[in-house]
Write a protein that holds these residues in place. Structure first.
Motif, PDB file in Angstrom:
ATOM      1  N   ILE A 156       0.656  -0.982   0.091  1.00 49.08           N
ATOM      2  CA  ILE A 156       0.076   0.225   0.224  1.00 49.08           C
ATOM      3  C   ILE A 156       1.402   1.124   0.048  1.00 49.08           C
ATOM      4  N   ASP A 157       0.843   2.041  -1.337  1.00 49.01           N
ATOM      5  CA  ASP A 157       1.759   3.025  -1.208  1.00 49.01           C
ATOM      6  C   ASP A 157       1.284   4.218  -0.192  1.00 49.01           C
ATOM      7  N   ASP A 158       2.143   4.707   0.178  1.00 47.58           N
ATOM      8  CA  ASP A 158       1.956   5.661   1.816  1.00 47.58           C
ATOM      9  C   ASP A 158       1.564   6.665   0.862  1.00 47.58           C
ATOM     10  N   MET A 159       1.438   7.225  -0.426  1.00 44.54           N
ATOM     11  CA  MET A 159       0.598   8.475  -0.990  1.00 44.54           C
ATOM     12  C   MET A 159      -1.192   8.246  -0.810  1.00 44.54           C
ATOM     13  N   ILE A 160      -1.741   7.251  -0.922  1.00 45.18           N
ATOM     14  CA  ILE A 160      -2.875   6.982   0.129  1.00 45.18           C
ATOM     15  C   ILE A 160      -3.543   7.440   1.363  1.00 45.18           C
ATOM     16  N   PHE A 161      -2.141   7.778   2.349  1.00 44.73           N
ATOM     17  CA  PHE A 161      -3.151   8.848   2.696  1.00 44.73           C
ATOM     18  C   PHE A 161      -2.291   9.271   3.492  1.00 44.73           C
ATOM     19  N   LYS A 162      -1.611  10.129   2.537  1.00 45.62           N
ATOM     20  CA  LYS A 162      -1.559  11.852   2.204  1.00 45.62           C
ATOM     21  C   LYS A 162      -2.612  12.451   1.654  1.00 45.62           C
ATOM     22  N   PHE A 163      -3.543  13.823   2.153  1.00 45.95           N
ATOM     23  CA  PHE A 163      -4.261  14.699   1.918  1.00 45.95           C
ATOM     24  C   PHE A 163      -4.274  15.619   1.641  1.00 45.95           C
ATOM     25  N   ALA A 164      -4.250  16.556   0.378  1.00 43.62           N
ATOM     26  CA  ALA A 164      -3.977  17.815  -0.238  1.00 43.62           C
ATOM     27  C   ALA A 164      -5.736  18.509  -0.061  1.00 43.62           C
TER      28      ALA A 164
END
Length: 174
Positions: A156-164
């Motif tokens: 699971i790519d950590d980018m999925i957990f980033k919110f902008a």
């Protein structure tokens, strides 16, 4: 109510680290969350959850409303696209994972119970995977979260957990 939801996320995450789950590094599943009030009225939420052992969690609600709940340790973001807003909040209570694990009692082969902050949680396990979690909250609502299409130890790519937040969003800080 929001903090109870955050707590159940932490509880779920803590069970990923419990003895029968020591090899789990990530978890992805579809879920149905059913809340039944004291008048026996139900509301059902459906979506997808992503969890990594580093403490990152994302609950993506798809129905009846679109909502994304991002958790990173003691900080949460509730993204509400339909309202064009995001709520940023620090969590009041840290989840004591050691306490949760020490209090979990195996009831039988597939059932575990733990009690934290005066709420008793029932965890049902099927094929060494969490199948459901149920509890009654402080408002006497009965909550059942059932998991389907469970995938463990996937990338699971950590980018999925980033919110902008988009520029047009209202940002609420609590």
């Amino acid at each position: 109510m929001f903090y109870r939801f955050i707590f159940i996320l932490g509880l779920f995450f803590s069970f990923l680290n419990a003895n029968i789950f020591t090899d789990i590094k990530s978890f992805k599943a579809q879920f149905i969350q059913t809340i039944t009030n004291s008048s026996s009225s139900n509301i059902e939420y459906k979506g997808e959850v992503f969890i990594k052992s580093n403490g990152k969690i994302l609950w993506k609600y798809k129905t009846p409303v679109i909502k994304n709940v991002y958790i990173n340790q003691n900080f949460a973001i509730v993204d509400e696209p339909e309202l064009e807003q995001a709520i940023f909040t620090s969590l009041e209570r840290e989840i004591n994972i050691i306490k949760l694990l020490n209090n979990a009692k195996k009831i039988d082969e597939n059932n575990y119970k733990t009690k934290v902050y005066n709420i008793e949680y029932n965890i049902f396990v099927k094929n060494n995977q969490i199948s459901s979690i149920s509890y009654s909250d402080e408002l006497e609502n009965k909550v059942l979260i059932s998991f389907f299409d469970v995938q463990q130890n996937i990338v699971i790519d950590d980018m999925i957990f980033k919110f902008a937040a988009p520029d047009y969003y209202d940002i609420i800080r609590k």
